[in-house]
Design an enzyme around this catalytic site. Structure first.
Site, mmCIF file in Angstrom:
data_model
loop_
_atom_site.group_PDB
_atom_site.id
_atom_site.type_symbol
_atom_site.label_atom_id
_atom_site.label_comp_id
_atom_site.label_asym_id
_atom_site.label_seq_id
_atom_site.Cartn_x
_atom_site.Cartn_y
_atom_site.Cartn_z
ATOM 1 N N CYS A 1 9.682 -15.449 -13.095
ATOM 2 C CA CYS A 1 10.776 -15.584 -12.113
ATOM 3 C C CYS A 1 10.138 -15.812 -10.745
ATOM 4 O O CYS A 1 9.390 -14.966 -10.254
ATOM 5 C CB CYS A 1 11.648 -14.329 -12.082
ATOM 6 S SG CYS A 1 12.830 -14.364 -10.697
ATOM 7 N N CYS B 1 11.142 -13.244 -8.006
ATOM 8 C CA CYS B 1 10.369 -11.992 -8.096
ATOM 9 C C CYS B 1 8.883 -12.245 -7.910
ATOM 10 O O CYS B 1 8.135 -11.320 -7.669
ATOM 11 C CB CYS B 1 10.508 -11.324 -9.464
ATOM 12 S SG CYS B 1 12.109 -10.666 -9.858
ATOM 13 N N CYS C 1 16.637 -13.819 -15.184
ATOM 14 C CA CYS C 1 15.911 -12.683 -14.612
ATOM 15 C C CYS C 1 16.897 -11.531 -14.412
ATOM 16 O O CYS C 1 17.966 -11.724 -13.845
ATOM 17 C CB CYS C 1 15.308 -13.094 -13.269
ATOM 18 S SG CYS C 1 14.843 -11.671 -12.259
ATOM 19 N N HIS D 1 17.505 -11.115 -10.493
ATOM 20 C CA HIS D 1 18.130 -12.198 -9.719
ATOM 21 C C HIS D 1 19.210 -12.960 -10.471
ATOM 22 O O HIS D 1 19.830 -13.857 -9.912
ATOM 23 C CB HIS D 1 17.051 -13.163 -9.218
ATOM 24 C CG HIS D 1 16.119 -12.537 -8.222
ATOM 25 N ND1 HIS D 1 14.938 -11.933 -8.591
ATOM 26 C CD2 HIS D 1 16.229 -12.366 -6.884
ATOM 27 C CE1 HIS D 1 14.345 -11.438 -7.505
ATOM 28 N NE2 HIS D 1 15.105 -11.681 -6.469
ATOM 29 N N LYS E 1 19.233 -12.090 -0.712
ATOM 30 C CA LYS E 1 19.066 -13.354 -0.004
ATOM 31 C C LYS E 1 19.397 -14.502 -0.927
ATOM 32 O O LYS E 1 20.094 -15.433 -0.552
ATOM 33 C CB LYS E 1 17.601 -13.505 0.437
ATOM 34 C CG LYS E 1 17.224 -12.602 1.575
ATOM 35 C CD LYS E 1 15.802 -12.852 2.049
ATOM 36 C CE LYS E 1 14.759 -12.270 1.127
ATOM 37 N NZ LYS E 1 13.510 -11.892 1.818
HETATM 38 O O1 ME8 Z 1 9.649 -7.596 -2.675
HETATM 39 N N1 ME8 Z 1 18.980 -2.483 -1.249
HETATM 40 O O2 ME8 Z 1 9.783 -8.442 -0.534
HETATM 41 P P1 ME8 Z 1 11.357 -8.611 -0.340
HETATM 42 C C1 ME8 Z 1 17.961 -1.710 -0.875
HETATM 43 N N2 ME8 Z 1 7.268 -9.059 -0.535
HETATM 44 N N3 ME8 Z 1 16.775 -2.182 -0.468
HETATM 45 C C2 ME8 Z 1 16.628 -3.516 -0.417
HETATM 46 C C3 ME8 Z 1 17.665 -4.389 -0.789
HETATM 47 C C4 ME8 Z 1 18.887 -3.815 -1.213
HETATM 48 N N4 ME8 Z 1 19.939 -4.548 -1.551
HETATM 49 N N5 ME8 Z 1 17.221 -5.654 -0.653
HETATM 50 C C5 ME8 Z 1 15.953 -5.565 -0.195
HETATM 51 C C6 ME8 Z 1 9.133 -8.056 -1.659
HETATM 52 N N6 ME8 Z 1 15.589 -4.278 -0.042
HETATM 53 C C7 ME8 Z 1 7.634 -8.117 -1.541
HETATM 54 C C8 ME8 Z 1 7.104 -6.742 -1.245
HETATM 55 S S1 ME8 Z 1 5.097 -5.055 -0.765
HETATM 56 C C9 ME8 Z 1 3.451 -5.081 -0.992
HETATM 57 C C10 ME8 Z 1 5.617 -6.660 -1.155
HETATM 58 C C11 ME8 Z 1 14.290 -3.800 0.447
HETATM 59 O O3 ME8 Z 1 11.521 -9.405 0.916
HETATM 60 C C12 ME8 Z 1 13.635 -2.881 -0.576
HETATM 61 O O4 ME8 Z 1 12.678 -2.094 0.074
HETATM 62 O O5 ME8 Z 1 11.992 -9.110 -1.569
HETATM 63 C C13 ME8 Z 1 12.958 -3.901 -1.463
HETATM 64 O O6 ME8 Z 1 11.924 -3.360 -2.259
HETATM 65 C C14 ME8 Z 1 12.408 -4.872 -0.435
HETATM 66 O O7 ME8 Z 1 13.431 -4.925 0.573
HETATM 67 C C15 ME8 Z 1 12.136 -6.228 -1.032
HETATM 68 O O8 ME8 Z 1 11.848 -7.125 -0.013
#
Ligand code: ME8
Length: 515
Positions: free
Chosen positions: A136, A139, A155, A158, A303
């Site tokens: 995915c 992810c 997925c 998503h 997003k």
């Molecule tokens: O996964 N509810 O980045 P990402 C709660 N770059 N928390 C949420 C959320 C929601 N609906 N949506 C996002 C990544 N989050 C990687 C991480 S770390 C070494 C790399 C928060 O931009 C939550 O903390 O997809 C989730 O794990 C993170 O945003 C994912 O952000």
């Protein structure tokens, strides 16, 4: 003054958020984890501890490359643009006080990532092999075929189709660490919370681990594999290292005390990351805490599904303090929970406006009216003093469990008790009788001193309103230097100049609070 963190060493209490992908702009899900990290950080600072709070952006991988292509920019241009126009401004809108912001395209990161993996390669932790499986892109992860949603091989996170990906690349021998990981969870060397997250991780590791591919060769937006320029390091394997590269692996910070993550990325943080550290012979983070999903209209904010609400849309209307308060008060950290404009508006009005804000404005006007703005000399009411100790102890214990909801509930219970005290004592009646002057002094002093304690206990959550409150009370010294542990032992000096300033939480027009 900065003292050592709670464990008696000079090591800072080190808190991290995930580093977020810059393929798109932030929504309130990202801000949720960041606000929690910020409040935890500020709470420990209020204890006088040395704290280090890190957040940042994850800038490599296919997903970022595709976003840049779609906008006709180079990946680096796209990342620079997103960081300066969206991700840094998000931190300002939620009033985050991070100590550092790491970007995975910075040399301080890329160089240390290469050193790290070269070392593991030299030690025989990495081998060349091939793998085929469903992948995915959203992810940036290979999926286990059994976890895909049918029909359509979607997925599970998503709900969009995965791609079959077949690659010859480098593998990290993750499988070798399964037993040592289980031992680390069981001994508490690394804690995984809440309980549901710990169970998920235990179940996952107990069934055995597969080695994971740590490089990609079908695109080049990543950190080069030092021993093979035809490959870039897999984005996750690069990103996880940010927590370590940002502090240069320094013993002043490492190991991290708390990695806050969403439950979507729990396995990366609680399985792959500690295994990488074990392979390198480095200490493990002490706690990985997974927050639940923030839901809007019953759906996970996302997003990719275009359901994202930018934090600024809420802070523009309610302000950053109310924003920070709401998300930690409304949702149980660690569980899924819903955002709605109605519940946000209701909490703003009933708890912040009618309870806290109203108490402050009642007290400051009464001291103005009855005592010319000078705080009289008196002793704090015993019942209120006891309630203050309870609020502090309950809030402190809750913060140590990362139970922000209970911490705020404890302080707001105290606010309600003090409001009840004022209503019951009827100072406006007492003021009419000159023979009861000392009784009025005691009511005013007690209420003012209780508000001082609220300013200290709520400062980590609502720094702007608490700074105003501190100033309205004429409290001495800096609010930042008032220690949460001493909140019930220190008191406002008699003679403080109490001023009636702006309302802390003014009534808001309905405009902008669309359903
Ligand atoms: O996964 N509810 O980045 P990402 C709660 N770059 N928390 C949420 C959320 C929601 N609906 N949506 C996002 C990544 N989050 C990687 C991480 S770390 C070494 C790399 C928060 O931009 C939550 O903390 O997809 C989730 O794990 C993170 O945003 C994912 O952000």
């Amino acid at each position: 003054m900065t003292t050592a963190s709670g464990d008696g060493t000079d090591k800072a209490f080190y808190v991290t958020t995930p580093i977020y992908y810059v393929n798109d702009a932030p929504h309130i899900g990202h801000a949720y984890t960041t606000v929690a990290g910020d409040v935890l950080t500020r709470w420990h600072r209020q204890r006088g501890e040395k704290v280090h709070f890190l957040t940042g952006t994850d800038e490599h991988g296919q997903k970022i490359l595709q976003a840049a292509d779609a906008h006709g920019m180079t990946p680096q241009e796209w990342c620079d643009h997103m960081v300066s126009t969206a991700w840094l401004p998000m931190l300002t809108s939620i009033d985050a006080a991070n100590d550092d912001f790491i970007r995975t395209t910075q040399p301080r990161h890329t160089e240390r990532v290469q050193e790290f993996w070269q070392r593991l390669y030299d030690q025989g932790e990495v081998y060349s092999g091939s793998y085929t499986g469903p992948y995915c892109i959203a992810c940036e992860e290979f999926k286990v075929p059994g976890e895909l949603i049918q029909p359509g091989d979607l997925c599970p996170i998503h709900t969009r189709p995965v791609e079959m990906l077949s690659e010859t690349n480098y593998f990290f021998r993750l499988s070798y660490y399964a037993d040592r990981l289980l031992e680390a969870y069981r001994s508490g060397e690394i804690r995984v919370e809440p309980e549901s997250a710990r169970n998920e991780v235990l179940r996952f590791v107990e069934t055995g681990l597969n080695d994971i591919s740590m490089s990609r060769s079908t695109f080049d937006w990543g950190i080069g594999v030092p021993w093979d320029p035809a490959h870039v390091i897999y984005v996750w394997i690069d990103a996880l290292l940010n927590y370590w590269t940002a502090v240069e692996g320094s013993a002043e910070y490492w190991p991290a005390d708390v990695h806050l993550v969403g439950k979507d990325i729990l396995r990366f943080h609680a399985v792959i990351w500690p295994a990488m550290l074990m392979a390198a012979g480095l200490p493990l983070p002490k706690l990985v805490f997974a927050n639940g999903w923030l839901l809007v209209g019953g759906e996970k904010m996302s997003k990719t599904k275009l359901t994202g609400i930018p934090p600024q849309r809420i802070t523009d209307h309610f302000g950053s303090d109310a924003y920070r308060y709401y998300f930690l008060r409304e949702l149980q950290f660690g569980q899924d929970g819903s955002f709605s404009w109605e519940s946000m508006a209701a909490r703003y009005q009933s708890e912040l406006g009618d309870q806290l804000g109203n108490l402050a404005s009642r007290l400051t006007s009464m001291v103005g009216r009855y005592r010319d703005g000078v705080l009289p000399d008196a002793v704090i009411d015993e019942g209120i003093a006891a309630a203050m100790v309870t609020a502090r102890d309950d809030a402190e214990a809750a913060i140590d469990r990362l139970d922000f909801q209970s911490a705020l509930a404890a302080v707001m219970t105290f606010v309600r008790i003090v409001n009840g005290y004022v209503t019951e004592r009827e100072p406006w009646k007492v003021a009419k009788d000159d023979s009861r002057a000392s009784e009025l002094d005691a009511i005013l002093y007690t209420t003012a001193d209780a508000l001082r304690a609220m300013a200290v206990l709520l400062n980590p959550v609502m720094p702007k309103a608490c700074a105003k409150l501190w100033q309205q009370l004429g409290a001495p010294g800096e609010l930042a230097d008032a220690r949460v542990q001493k909140v019930a032992d220190e008191h406002l000096p008699a003679g403080s100049n109490v001023v009636k300033g702006d309302l802390l939480f003014p009534r808001l027009a309905d405009e902008g609070t669309e359903a």
